[in-house]
Enzyme design. Sequence first.
Site, PDB file in Angstrom:
ATOM      1  CD  GLU A  91      72.455  18.832 -57.842  1.00 33.86           C
ATOM      2  OE1 GLU A  91      72.963  19.944 -57.594  1.00 33.86           O
ATOM      3  OE2 GLU A  91      72.050  18.500 -58.960  1.00 33.86           O
ATOM      4  CB  CYS A 112      75.176  24.336 -50.513  1.00 36.33           C
ATOM      5  SG  CYS A 112      73.774  24.846 -51.490  1.00 36.33           S
ATOM      6  CB  CYS A 123      63.738  30.997 -60.973  1.00 37.07           C
ATOM      7  SG  CYS A 123      63.009  31.366 -59.367  1.00 37.07           S
ATOM      8  CB  CYS A 126      66.728  27.992 -61.353  1.00 36.03           C
ATOM      9  SG  CYS A 126      67.115  26.810 -60.060  1.00 36.03           S
ATOM     10  CB  CYS A 369      70.772  24.524 -56.763  1.00 36.63           C
ATOM     11  SG  CYS A 369      69.669  25.806 -57.369  1.00 36.63           S
TER      12      CYS A 369
HETATM   13  N1  SAH Z   1      64.948  28.380 -53.727  1.00 35.90           N
HETATM   14  C1  SAH Z   1      65.811  29.130 -52.933  1.00 35.90           C
HETATM   15  C2  SAH Z   1      67.068  28.403 -52.539  1.00 35.90           C
HETATM   16  C3  SAH Z   1      67.714  27.556 -53.583  1.00 35.90           C
HETATM   17  S1  SAH Z   1      68.365  28.359 -55.004  1.00 35.90           S
HETATM   18  C4  SAH Z   1      66.156  30.430 -53.623  1.00 35.90           C
HETATM   19  O1  SAH Z   1      65.808  30.594 -54.765  1.00 35.90           O
HETATM   20  O2  SAH Z   1      66.745  31.271 -52.976  1.00 35.90           O
HETATM   21  C5  SAH Z   1      69.923  28.933 -54.410  1.00 35.90           C
HETATM   22  C6  SAH Z   1      70.492  30.101 -55.187  1.00 35.90           C
HETATM   23  O3  SAH Z   1      71.076  29.660 -56.421  1.00 35.90           O
HETATM   24  C7  SAH Z   1      69.462  31.132 -55.556  1.00 35.90           C
HETATM   25  O4  SAH Z   1      69.931  32.425 -55.254  1.00 35.90           O
HETATM   26  C8  SAH Z   1      69.307  30.896 -57.023  1.00 35.90           C
HETATM   27  O5  SAH Z   1      68.768  32.003 -57.636  1.00 35.90           O
HETATM   28  C9  SAH Z   1      70.714  30.563 -57.423  1.00 35.90           C
HETATM   29  N2  SAH Z   1      70.844  29.966 -58.745  1.00 35.90           N
HETATM   30  C10 SAH Z   1      69.993  29.169 -59.396  1.00 35.90           C
HETATM   31  N3  SAH Z   1      70.448  28.852 -60.613  1.00 35.90           N
HETATM   32  C11 SAH Z   1      71.638  29.476 -60.744  1.00 35.90           C
HETATM   33  C12 SAH Z   1      72.613  29.540 -61.778  1.00 35.90           C
HETATM   34  N4  SAH Z   1      72.440  28.883 -62.917  1.00 35.90           N
HETATM   35  N5  SAH Z   1      73.726  30.285 -61.575  1.00 35.90           N
HETATM   36  C13 SAH Z   1      73.917  30.932 -60.396  1.00 35.90           C
HETATM   37  N6  SAH Z   1      73.036  30.897 -59.386  1.00 35.90           N
HETATM   38  C14 SAH Z   1      71.902  30.180 -59.553  1.00 35.90           C
HETATM   39 FE1  SF4 Z   2      63.830  29.569 -58.178  1.00 37.87          FE
HETATM   40 FE2  SF4 Z   2      65.617  27.612 -58.421  1.00 37.87          FE
HETATM   41 FE3  SF4 Z   2      65.235  28.777 -56.014  1.00 37.87          FE
HETATM   42 FE4  SF4 Z   2      63.350  27.172 -57.097  1.00 37.87          FE
HETATM   43  S1  SF4 Z   2      65.411  26.577 -56.459  1.00 37.87           S
HETATM   44  S2  SF4 Z   2      63.003  29.151 -56.136  1.00 37.87           S
HETATM   45  S3  SF4 Z   2      63.508  27.607 -59.278  1.00 37.87           S
HETATM   46  S4  SF4 Z   2      66.036  29.722 -57.859  1.00 37.87           S
END
Ligand code: SAH
Ligand code: SF4
Length: 383
Positions: A91, A112, A123, A126, A369
């Site tokens: 994406e 993005c 995480c 996520c 994401c």
């Molecule tokens: N892996 C990297 C970059 C991609 S995630 C990282 O974790 O920073 C990009 C951002 O989206 C991160 O801050 C992540 O915690 C956040 N994110 C993931 N799922 C989310 C959700 N359901 N609602 C809001 N932010 C979310």
């Molecule tokens: Fe965590 Fe999602 Fe970022 Fe992967 S993409 S490190 S699972 S927040």
Amino acid sequence: MLPDIKSFLREELEEQFRAFGEPAYRIAQLLDWLYVRRATSWSAMTNLPKALREKLSANFSLHAHTLARKQGSTDTTQKFLWQLSDGAFIESVLIPANPALYGEASDRHTLCISTQVGCAYGCKFCASGLDGFKRNLGVHEIVEQILATERWHAAESSKLQIANCQTSGAEPATSNQPPSTTDRIVNNIVVMGMGEPLANYENLMKALKILNAPWGGGIGARKITISTSGLAPQIRRLANEPFQFRLAISLHGATDEVRNRIMPVNKKYPLSELTAACENYQELKGRMITLEYILIAGINDSLAQILPLAMLAHKLYAKVNLIPYNKVEGLPWQRPSEEVCEGFLAALEKQNVTATLRREKGHDIDAACGQLRLKTEREMAQA
Ligand code: SAH
Ligand code: SF4
């Protein structure tokens, strides 16, 4: 499989052209086709001699992402689901720069981008990590997200131009020429899509070099933000690169207790280690770090987080970006009420922390994401 031409730096291509016995000025022509006109085939490169095009196609591939699905939201945030040459989905999200232009197109955009198919970091909140990790993106697959988005935008603009001429009865100004396909709309990049960018370090760095170079994407390093869940050793490595990229840390908890519950990476690199790596980055780069903090109801939104968060922000000279959680289908987590979010912001500000609360864009298009990919893959599995 041949390597993709968009994974090479100018100097590498120059070496290749010397080996081909081609004059150096041909490089500029090739780069113009790749990064200005965003060509998707060798045959389009009409000012390159046929023999050179044949040499190129015998030695390199030239992939373009296929648009599998697109979601546009009411506030003009657009989400693209790209299909890669092996069938995998990733994406990118295009966000207009000016939130005041609600409902109107803006000419300044942030894209993005993703760096991996899936994510291994798991995480708990996520969508990207839900189905595990598939693979790293290649250099060209990172770069191509910008080009494919701009190709899409150019095609949309030319459709609009033609439609406008038809309704006004006027001849299109460019009736004898193809509409301009070289306009650029992406002037900011945030590496916050699917995947953990610093776990695909080499490919990410090379892709960003290409996107940053004047002969490539031409996007300033200061307009490129890398977000990480907290890979401390790679943050230290990034601090020693000769680029002024912006760094964002997905913190989401100001104590190990909270972070351990939602981010497994914290067990490997606890806050003490992460903070030390960030301090090192801050010292070497002199740049302000951003701490991303998703607010999740009952998990990290209690006022008990305020003092440790404020201490961390002050220590790192960081600003805090509060983001109300975006609901992910199949996960139990919820965003807190607006009052709780506003209260959290006010409490931070009271501690003299520079903080913003994102009044989220793209909430209606599964903007977090990994969600569109997950949805599409599940629909395909059912079909
Ligand atoms: N892996 C990297 C970059 C991609 S995630 C990282 O974790 O920073 C990009 C951002 O989206 C991160 O801050 C992540 O915690 C956040 N994110 C993931 N799922 C989310 C959700 N359901 N609602 C809001 N932010 C979310
Ligand atoms: Fe965590 Fe999602 Fe970022 Fe992967 S993409 S490190 S699972 S927040």
